[in-house]
Design a protein around this motif. Structure first.
Motif, PDB file in Angstrom:
ATOM      1  N   PRO A  16       7.040  25.199 -28.282  1.00  0.00           N
ATOM      2  CA  PRO A  16       6.636  23.915 -27.699  1.00  0.00           C
ATOM      3  C   PRO A  16       5.133  23.895 -27.468  1.00  0.00           C
ATOM      4  O   PRO A  16       4.553  24.892 -27.021  1.00  0.00           O
ATOM      5  N   VAL A  17       4.491  22.788 -27.780  1.00  0.00           N
ATOM      6  CA  VAL A  17       3.028  22.722 -27.803  1.00  0.00           C
ATOM      7  C   VAL A  17       2.410  23.131 -26.474  1.00  0.00           C
ATOM      8  O   VAL A  17       1.420  23.879 -26.438  1.00  0.00           O
ATOM      9  N   TYR A  18       2.967  22.649 -25.387  1.00  0.00           N
ATOM     10  CA  TYR A  18       2.452  22.986 -24.057  1.00  0.00           C
ATOM     11  C   TYR A  18       3.592  23.497 -23.174  1.00  0.00           C
ATOM     12  O   TYR A  18       3.640  23.208 -21.980  1.00  0.00           O
ATOM     13  N   GLY A  19       4.501  24.278 -23.762  1.00  0.00           N
ATOM     14  CA  GLY A  19       5.742  24.589 -23.071  1.00  0.00           C
ATOM     15  C   GLY A  19       5.928  26.008 -22.601  1.00  0.00           C
ATOM     16  O   GLY A  19       6.975  26.318 -22.034  1.00  0.00           O
ATOM     17  N   LEU A  20       4.950  26.921 -22.821  1.00  0.00           N
ATOM     18  CA  LEU A  20       5.073  28.280 -22.322  1.00  0.00           C
ATOM     19  C   LEU A  20       4.193  28.469 -21.095  1.00  0.00           C
ATOM     20  O   LEU A  20       3.022  28.068 -21.103  1.00  0.00           O
ATOM     21  N   ASN A  21       4.758  29.097 -20.049  1.00  0.00           N
ATOM     22  CA  ASN A  21       3.945  29.362 -18.866  1.00  0.00           C
ATOM     23  C   ASN A  21       3.000  30.531 -19.138  1.00  0.00           C
ATOM     24  O   ASN A  21       3.039  31.169 -20.194  1.00  0.00           O
ATOM     25  N   SER A  22       2.168  30.849 -18.159  1.00  0.00           N
ATOM     26  CA  SER A  22       1.114  31.837 -18.347  1.00  0.00           C
ATOM     27  C   SER A  22       1.650  33.191 -18.791  1.00  0.00           C
ATOM     28  O   SER A  22       1.122  33.816 -19.719  1.00  0.00           O
ATOM     29  N   ALA A  23       2.701  33.678 -18.146  1.00  0.00           N
ATOM     30  CA  ALA A  23       3.246  34.996 -18.475  1.00  0.00           C
ATOM     31  C   ALA A  23       3.819  35.023 -19.891  1.00  0.00           C
ATOM     32  O   ALA A  23       3.596  35.982 -20.647  1.00  0.00           O
ATOM     33  N   GLU A  24       4.545  33.975 -20.275  1.00  0.00           N
ATOM     34  CA  GLU A  24       5.131  33.915 -21.612  1.00  0.00           C
ATOM     35  C   GLU A  24       4.044  33.822 -22.682  1.00  0.00           C
ATOM     36  O   GLU A  24       4.110  34.478 -23.721  1.00  0.00           O
ATOM     37  N   LYS A  25       3.052  33.018 -22.403  1.00  0.00           N
ATOM     38  CA  LYS A  25       1.971  32.834 -23.364  1.00  0.00           C
ATOM     39  C   LYS A  25       1.134  34.104 -23.504  1.00  0.00           C
ATOM     40  O   LYS A  25       0.720  34.469 -24.612  1.00  0.00           O
ATOM     41  N   GLN A  26       0.888  34.778 -22.380  1.00  0.00           N
ATOM     42  CA  GLN A  26       0.144  36.024 -22.408  1.00  0.00           C
ATOM     43  C   GLN A  26       0.846  37.057 -23.287  1.00  0.00           C
ATOM     44  O   GLN A  26       0.217  37.742 -24.103  1.00  0.00           O
ATOM     45  N   ALA A  27       2.160  37.174 -23.151  1.00  0.00           N
ATOM     46  CA  ALA A  27       2.920  38.150 -23.939  1.00  0.00           C
ATOM     47  C   ALA A  27       2.795  37.854 -25.435  1.00  0.00           C
ATOM     48  O   ALA A  27       2.603  38.770 -26.251  1.00  0.00           O
ATOM     49  N   PHE A  28       2.901  36.584 -25.797  1.00  0.00           N
ATOM     50  CA  PHE A  28       2.788  36.191 -27.207  1.00  0.00           C
ATOM     51  C   PHE A  28       1.387  36.450 -27.748  1.00  0.00           C
ATOM     52  O   PHE A  28       1.207  37.131 -28.766  1.00  0.00           O
ATOM     53  N   LEU A  29       0.370  35.920 -27.051  1.00  0.00           N
ATOM     54  CA  LEU A  29      -0.985  36.011 -27.569  1.00  0.00           C
ATOM     55  C   LEU A  29      -1.519  37.440 -27.551  1.00  0.00           C
ATOM     56  O   LEU A  29      -2.290  37.824 -28.447  1.00  0.00           O
ATOM     57  N   GLN A  30      -1.144  38.236 -26.571  1.00  0.00           N
ATOM     58  CA  GLN A  30      -1.605  39.623 -26.552  1.00  0.00           C
ATOM     59  C   GLN A  30      -1.144  40.353 -27.812  1.00  0.00           C
ATOM     60  O   GLN A  30      -1.918  41.035 -28.479  1.00  0.00           O
ATOM     61  N   GLN A  31       0.116  40.200 -28.131  1.00  0.00           N
ATOM     62  CA  GLN A  31       0.657  40.858 -29.319  1.00  0.00           C
ATOM     63  C   GLN A  31       0.036  40.299 -30.602  1.00  0.00           C
ATOM     64  O   GLN A  31      -0.368  41.052 -31.499  1.00  0.00           O
ATOM     65  N   ASP A 326     -21.042  26.324 -26.830  1.00  0.00           N
ATOM     66  CA  ASP A 326     -20.709  25.205 -25.948  1.00  0.00           C
ATOM     67  C   ASP A 326     -20.508  25.691 -24.509  1.00  0.00           C
ATOM     68  O   ASP A 326     -19.979  26.789 -24.284  1.00  0.00           O
ATOM     69  N   LEU A 327     -20.910  24.861 -23.571  1.00  0.00           N
ATOM     70  CA  LEU A 327     -20.743  25.159 -22.154  1.00  0.00           C
ATOM     71  C   LEU A 327     -19.474  24.473 -21.645  1.00  0.00           C
ATOM     72  O   LEU A 327     -19.203  23.322 -21.983  1.00  0.00           O
ATOM     73  N   ALA A 328     -18.718  25.189 -20.826  1.00  0.00           N
ATOM     74  CA  ALA A 328     -17.442  24.645 -20.363  1.00  0.00           C
ATOM     75  C   ALA A 328     -17.121  25.172 -18.967  1.00  0.00           C
ATOM     76  O   ALA A 328     -17.697  26.148 -18.492  1.00  0.00           O
ATOM     77  N   VAL A 329     -16.173  24.482 -18.336  1.00  0.00           N
ATOM     78  CA  VAL A 329     -15.617  24.897 -17.045  1.00  0.00           C
ATOM     79  C   VAL A 329     -14.100  24.856 -17.159  1.00  0.00           C
ATOM     80  O   VAL A 329     -13.529  23.829 -17.544  1.00  0.00           O
ATOM     81  N   ILE A 330     -13.437  25.981 -16.879  1.00  0.00           N
ATOM     82  CA  ILE A 330     -11.977  26.004 -16.801  1.00  0.00           C
ATOM     83  C   ILE A 330     -11.566  25.576 -15.395  1.00  0.00           C
ATOM     84  O   ILE A 330     -12.070  26.100 -14.408  1.00  0.00           O
ATOM     85  N   HIS A 331     -10.655  24.621 -15.319  1.00  0.00           N
ATOM     86  CA  HIS A 331     -10.261  24.080 -14.010  1.00  0.00           C
ATOM     87  C   HIS A 331      -8.965  24.676 -13.484  1.00  0.00           C
ATOM     88  O   HIS A 331      -8.713  24.655 -12.269  1.00  0.00           O
ATOM     89  N   GLY A 332      -8.124  25.196 -14.363  1.00  0.00           N
ATOM     90  CA  GLY A 332      -6.871  25.767 -13.897  1.00  0.00           C
ATOM     91  C   GLY A 332      -5.960  26.111 -15.052  1.00  0.00           C
ATOM     92  O   GLY A 332      -6.333  25.991 -16.224  1.00  0.00           O
ATOM     93  N   GLU A 333      -4.752  26.541 -14.707  1.00  0.00           N
ATOM     94  CA  GLU A 333      -3.752  26.905 -15.707  1.00  0.00           C
ATOM     95  C   GLU A 333      -2.367  26.551 -15.185  1.00  0.00           C
ATOM     96  O   GLU A 333      -2.030  26.883 -14.036  1.00  0.00           O
ATOM     97  N   ASP A 334      -1.601  25.864 -15.990  1.00  0.00           N
ATOM     98  CA  ASP A 334      -0.209  25.502 -15.694  1.00  0.00           C
ATOM     99  C   ASP A 334      -0.057  24.504 -14.545  1.00  0.00           C
ATOM    100  O   ASP A 334       1.069  24.264 -14.101  1.00  0.00           O
TER     101      ASP A 334
END
Length: 364
Positions: A16-31, A326-334
């Motif tokens: 799902p495009v925006y459907g994985l929470n931080s822990a799930e996404k971290q596991a996928f992207l780390q691997q 590019d300059l950016a500001v992260i505002h949050g997650e999930d």
């Protein structure tokens, strides 16, 4: 989900495009990012040397424990070197950035990479547009896509977005002037339908909105959506911010939902769409980090710095982790009010004295 699925495009392309929470996404992207780092270090000699120069000398595996630790490639290196992890005979498509000053980035795609990037782009945009194709008004010239010397980022953007529309109307002629009769005819025919409008930011502003204003023309669209992207450098020079841009779009065109997006030729297929609260969102296949402009130390949410973009997609070239200008500001997650999961951020221009690049900044 099995670990092997993290490197199976047929599986992770269906996330799902925006459907994985931080822990799930971290596991996928780390691997996945670990695998990509090893893959590119093995198949791209220049990338392997880069890892050695930054201290990753013992093993090309570069086994990261968190996705923020992926060593990035500076975006401008794609202008200086032919970075690719495939053989010359495997190059299916050559993509070029739209910069007009200095050298252009050159991105090499094999057939599998091009297919995967296209699949992810489609899935991302269907989240915003739905699966049914809409009548499409393209704020550009048809001739833009007819350059035979390799596809530019701007042409690729137009081509990619055109797949989501039907009955296409190009609003500008070959001289980038408004085709007013064609535009009026298109809007008269489809004004009660969900029209899809696409163009690059400065071109939409100068060649379309300001042209309509000079002619004293307004339209009353119903439930239209405008997706626009590209640099804001020229917009800022004219003191036009995101709020003003949206207000003028609505004033000239009527009921239009306006969404900016951020993307680059170096990570084609990965785009960061702007939600209704003005935040750019990371889809599940990507992540962002903000770093101190001098030390490159990772900054906390709310602090402005250099944007690093990570992507699970690039396999034919080492573009899985890029340090932008590019300059950016992260505002949050999930926790964005729009309800979409993942990190969300805003852009704040480019580093002073950096090279100009971008699909609409380069239009003159």
């Amino acid at each position: 989900m099995q670990i092997d699925d993290y490197n199976n495009a047929a599986v992770f392309s269906q996330f799902p495009v925006y459907g994985l929470n931080s822990a799930e996404k971290q596991a996928f992207l780390q691997q996945r990012l670990n695998w990509l780092t090893h893959h590119h270090a093995t198949h791209c000699p220049e990338y392997a040397r880069l890892l050695t120069c930054i201290g990753e000398v013992n093993s090309p595996m570069c086994n990261i424990e968190h996705i923020d630790q992926v060593p990035p490639v500076a975006a401008r290196l794609f202008k200086d070197y032919g970075l690719k992890s495939i053989k010359d005979e495997e190059v299916f498509r050559l993509m070029r950035s739209s910069g007009t000053s200095g050298r252009q980035s050159q991105i090499y795609l094999d057939a599998d990479s091009a297919k995967l990037q296209s699949q992810i782009l489609v899935k991302t945009l269907q989240h915003w547009l739905g699966k049914q194709r809409r009548p499409m008004l393209i704020i550009d010239a048809k001739e833009t896509m007819q350059n035979k010397n390799g596809m530019s980022a701007r042409a690729a953007g137009l081509q990619g977005m055109s797949f989501f529309g039907r009955n296409h109307c190009y609003a500008l002629d070959e001289n980038m002037q408004l085709r007013i009769d064609e535009v009026k005819s298109f809007i008269e025919q489809y004004h009660n339908q969900q029209i899809f409008i696409f163009g690059f930011t400065f071109i939409v502003w100068q060649q379309f909105i300001q042209a309509l204003q000079s002619l004293g023309l307004k339209f009353n669209l119903q439930q239209a959506i405008l997706i626009h992207g590209g640099g804001w450098k020229k917009m800022q020079q004219q003191a036009v911010d995101d709020k003003t841009f949206k207000q003028q779009i609505n004033a000239q065109l009527g009921d239009v939902s306006v969404h900016d997006y951020y993307g680059m030729v170096e990570q084609t297929g990965t785009i960061y769409m702007q939600c209704e609260h003005g935040h750019l969102h990371c889809p599940v296949w990507s992540d962002v980090v903000v770093r101190d402009i001098n030390s490159l130390a990772q900054l906390k949410n709310g602090q402005q710095g250099l944007l690093q973009v990570n992507s699970a997609l690039p396999t034919s070239y080492p573009g899985h982790s890029i340090l932008t200008e590019d300059l950016a500001v992260i505002h949050g997650e999930d926790d964005c009010p729009c309800g979409r999961l993942g990190k969300y951020f805003t852009l704040h221009g480019r580093v002073p004295n950096s090279q100009v690049r971008g699909c609409s900044d380069t239009f003159s």
